[in-house]
Design a protein around this motif. Structure first.
Motif, PDB file in Angstrom:
ATOM      1  N   GLU A 113      17.016  19.903  -5.682  1.00 28.99           N
ATOM      2  CA  GLU A 113      16.717  19.529  -4.199  1.00 28.99           C
ATOM      3  C   GLU A 113      15.764  18.327  -4.155  1.00 28.99           C
ATOM      4  OE1 GLU A 113      15.164  21.157   0.180  1.00 28.99           O
ATOM      5  OE2 GLU A 113      15.689  22.436  -1.220  1.00 28.99           O
ATOM      6  N   GLY A 114      14.694  18.488  -5.013  1.00 33.04           N
ATOM      7  CA  GLY A 114      13.551  17.413  -5.157  1.00 33.04           C
ATOM      8  C   GLY A 114      14.144  16.047  -5.490  1.00 33.04           C
ATOM      9  N   ARG A 162       6.597  -2.714  -3.968  1.00 32.98           N
ATOM     10  CA  ARG A 162       7.319  -3.611  -4.661  1.00 32.98           C
ATOM     11  C   ARG A 162       8.517  -4.000  -3.916  1.00 32.98           C
ATOM     12  NH1 ARG A 162       7.857   0.309  -8.284  1.00 32.98           N
ATOM     13  NH2 ARG A 162       6.017   0.356  -9.916  1.00 32.98           N
ATOM     14  N   LEU A 163       9.121  -3.586  -3.099  1.00 29.28           N
ATOM     15  CA  LEU A 163      10.195  -3.661  -2.071  1.00 29.28           C
ATOM     16  C   LEU A 163       9.773  -4.773  -1.196  1.00 29.28           C
ATOM     17  CD1 LEU A 163      13.109  -3.244  -0.990  1.00 29.28           C
ATOM     18  CD2 LEU A 163      12.201  -1.479   0.297  1.00 29.28           C
ATOM     19  N   ALA A 164       8.236  -4.512  -0.592  1.00 31.31           N
ATOM     20  CA  ALA A 164       7.647  -5.672   0.331  1.00 31.31           C
ATOM     21  C   ALA A 164       7.140  -6.828  -0.476  1.00 31.31           C
ATOM     22  CB  ALA A 164       6.703  -4.948   0.942  1.00 31.31           C
ATOM     23  N   GLY A 165       7.216  -6.780  -1.825  1.00 30.15           N
ATOM     24  CA  GLY A 165       6.760  -8.005  -2.634  1.00 30.15           C
ATOM     25  C   GLY A 165       5.221  -7.826  -2.653  1.00 30.15           C
ATOM     26  N   ASN A 166       4.377  -6.769  -2.368  1.00 31.31           N
ATOM     27  CA  ASN A 166       3.235  -6.843  -2.246  1.00 31.31           C
ATOM     28  C   ASN A 166       2.567  -6.036  -3.901  1.00 31.31           C
ATOM     29  OD1 ASN A 166       0.487  -5.499  -2.172  1.00 31.31           O
ATOM     30  ND2 ASN A 166       0.729  -5.870   0.171  1.00 31.31           N
ATOM     31  N   ASP A 167       1.707  -6.886  -4.477  1.00 29.28           N
ATOM     32  CA  ASP A 167       1.278  -6.347  -5.586  1.00 29.28           C
ATOM     33  C   ASP A 167      -0.405  -6.187  -5.574  1.00 29.28           C
ATOM     34  OD1 ASP A 167       0.520  -8.780  -5.660  1.00 29.28           O
ATOM     35  OD2 ASP A 167       1.480  -9.193  -7.559  1.00 29.28           O
ATOM     36  N   THR A 168      -0.841  -5.973  -4.427  1.00 29.84           N
ATOM     37  CA  THR A 168      -2.286  -5.931  -4.180  1.00 29.84           C
ATOM     38  C   THR A 168      -2.725  -4.508  -3.626  1.00 29.84           C
ATOM     39  OG1 THR A 168      -2.194  -6.873  -1.977  1.00 29.84           O
ATOM     40  CG2 THR A 168      -2.526  -8.652  -3.720  1.00 29.84           C
ATOM     41  N   ILE A 169      -2.040  -3.916  -2.965  1.00 27.81           N
ATOM     42  CA  ILE A 169      -2.487  -2.509  -2.465  1.00 27.81           C
ATOM     43  C   ILE A 169      -2.386  -1.539  -3.752  1.00 27.81           C
ATOM     44  CG2 ILE A 169      -1.704  -0.826  -0.956  1.00 27.81           C
ATOM     45  CD1 ILE A 169      -1.100  -2.811   0.970  1.00 27.81           C
ATOM     46  N   ALA A 170      -3.245  -0.898  -3.873  1.00 28.01           N
ATOM     47  CA  ALA A 170      -3.110   0.232  -4.911  1.00 28.01           C
ATOM     48  C   ALA A 170      -2.665   1.445  -4.144  1.00 28.01           C
ATOM     49  CB  ALA A 170      -4.435   0.187  -5.799  1.00 28.01           C
ATOM     50  N   VAL A 171      -1.976   2.259  -5.108  1.00 29.79           N
ATOM     51  CA  VAL A 171      -1.789   3.856  -5.078  1.00 29.79           C
ATOM     52  C   VAL A 171      -2.398   4.648  -5.772  1.00 29.79           C
ATOM     53  CG1 VAL A 171       0.231   5.356  -4.471  1.00 29.79           C
ATOM     54  CG2 VAL A 171       0.533   2.852  -4.046  1.00 29.79           C
ATOM     55  N   GLY A 172      -3.168   5.608  -5.259  1.00 30.43           N
ATOM     56  CA  GLY A 172      -3.750   6.504  -6.048  1.00 30.43           C
ATOM     57  C   GLY A 172      -4.345   7.466  -5.394  1.00 30.43           C
ATOM     58  N   THR A 173      -5.097   8.371  -6.025  1.00 30.33           N
ATOM     59  CA  THR A 173      -5.972   9.473  -5.403  1.00 30.33           C
ATOM     60  C   THR A 173      -7.123   9.044  -4.562  1.00 30.33           C
ATOM     61  OG1 THR A 173      -5.151  10.845  -7.052  1.00 30.33           O
ATOM     62  CG2 THR A 173      -7.011  11.705  -5.609  1.00 30.33           C
ATOM     63  N   ARG A 174      -7.385   9.410  -3.382  1.00 29.07           N
ATOM     64  CA  ARG A 174      -8.463   8.827  -2.343  1.00 29.07           C
ATOM     65  C   ARG A 174      -9.669   9.589  -2.874  1.00 29.07           C
ATOM     66  NH1 ARG A 174      -6.718   8.985   3.710  1.00 29.07           N
ATOM     67  NH2 ARG A 174      -5.303  10.379   2.893  1.00 29.07           N
ATOM     68  N   THR A 175     -10.854   9.090  -2.906  1.00 30.62           N
ATOM     69  CA  THR A 175     -12.009   9.752  -3.292  1.00 30.62           C
ATOM     70  C   THR A 175     -13.032   9.972  -2.044  1.00 30.62           C
ATOM     71  OG1 THR A 175     -12.954   7.826  -4.013  1.00 30.62           O
ATOM     72  CG2 THR A 175     -12.022   9.236  -5.888  1.00 30.62           C
ATOM     73  N   ASP A 217       6.966  15.738  -4.005  1.00 31.88           N
ATOM     74  CA  ASP A 217       5.687  16.610  -4.472  1.00 31.88           C
ATOM     75  C   ASP A 217       4.977  15.297  -4.954  1.00 31.88           C
ATOM     76  OD1 ASP A 217       6.656  15.197  -6.831  1.00 31.88           O
ATOM     77  OD2 ASP A 217       7.584  17.060  -7.393  1.00 31.88           O
ATOM     78  N   ASP A 218       3.585  15.940  -5.367  1.00 30.80           N
ATOM     79  CA  ASP A 218       2.462  14.997  -5.775  1.00 30.80           C
ATOM     80  C   ASP A 218       2.771  13.886  -6.712  1.00 30.80           C
ATOM     81  OD1 ASP A 218       0.895  16.114  -3.752  1.00 30.80           O
ATOM     82  OD2 ASP A 218      -0.017  17.347  -5.142  1.00 30.80           O
ATOM     83  N   ARG A 219       3.816  14.164  -7.744  1.00 32.14           N
ATOM     84  CA  ARG A 219       4.327  13.231  -8.780  1.00 32.14           C
ATOM     85  C   ARG A 219       5.140  12.269  -8.177  1.00 32.14           C
ATOM     86  NH1 ARG A 219       7.884  12.500 -12.331  1.00 32.14           N
ATOM     87  NH2 ARG A 219       9.541  13.994 -11.633  1.00 32.14           N
ATOM     88  N   ARG A 220       6.127  12.468  -7.285  1.00 29.67           N
ATOM     89  CA  ARG A 220       7.119  11.893  -6.659  1.00 29.67           C
ATOM     90  C   ARG A 220       6.751  10.639  -5.735  1.00 29.67           C
ATOM     91  NH1 ARG A 220      11.303  16.255  -7.819  1.00 29.67           N
ATOM     92  NH2 ARG A 220      12.274  15.646  -9.559  1.00 29.67           N
ATOM     93  N   LEU A 221       5.825  11.439  -4.754  1.00 27.21           N
ATOM     94  CA  LEU A 221       5.220  10.509  -3.514  1.00 27.21           C
ATOM     95  C   LEU A 221       4.613   9.180  -4.192  1.00 27.21           C
ATOM     96  CD1 LEU A 221       4.884  10.315  -0.629  1.00 27.21           C
ATOM     97  CD2 LEU A 221       2.855  11.444  -0.820  1.00 27.21           C
ATOM     98  N   PRO A 222       3.744   9.042  -4.940  1.00 24.90           N
ATOM     99  CA  PRO A 222       3.232   7.940  -5.401  1.00 24.90           C
ATOM    100  C   PRO A 222       4.225   6.898  -6.123  1.00 24.90           C
ATOM    101  CG  PRO A 222       1.962   9.608  -6.361  1.00 24.90           C
ATOM    102  CD  PRO A 222       3.004  10.254  -5.582  1.00 24.90           C
TER     103      PRO A 222
END
Length: 138
Positions: free
Chosen positions: A85-86, A125-138, A112-117
């Protein structure tokens, strides 16, 4: 009496990691449209879907330049690929990035936490943006 020993040829053991990396590199190199490339990159990063032989048979075509991804071939086969299903939900979101299917962004809540990022990076990438980082918030 002269006897000869039969030569035993030991087949080279295929390194699954090296084979996957080669496949990934080839698919990405042969994908030119940005939205398709973002989708293929997401499948490469997710790995479990692209590693399935049924998915490879449905997705990969041989071209003059090597193996290429034919994403439209996956659309009608999502339920016949042996995905859990996932994996199906992730694939639905990936295919929606290239205009295939009608998966809504609301299905991201089921990732899940692995697939969401992976999906979030694919959207960037679809938007052509390579400046926004995806990761864990601290």
């Amino acid at each position: 009496m002269n006897t000869t020993q039969a030569e035993t040829t030991v087949p080279e053991t295929v390194d699954p990691e090296a084979e996957y990396q080669q496949l990934s590199t080839e698919l990405l190199r042969n994908t030119k449209i940005r939205r398709h490339r973002a989708a293929v990159q997401a499948l490469v990063e997710e790995r479990t879907i692209l590693s399935l032989p049924a998915v490879q048979r449905a997705l990969i075509v041989d071209s003059r330049k090597g193996r290429a991804a034919q994403l439209t071939e996956l659309s009608g086969r999502q339920y016949a690929l042996g995905l859990d299903e996932g994996q199906r939900k992730f694939l639905g979101l990936v295919l929606s990035m290239v205009g295939i299917g009608i998966t809504t962004l609301a299905s991201m809540e089921d990732l899940d936490d692995r697939r969401l990022p992976i999906i979030l990076r694919a959207i960037l990438r679809l938007a052509g943006n390579d400046t926004i980082a995806v990761g864990t918030r601290t």
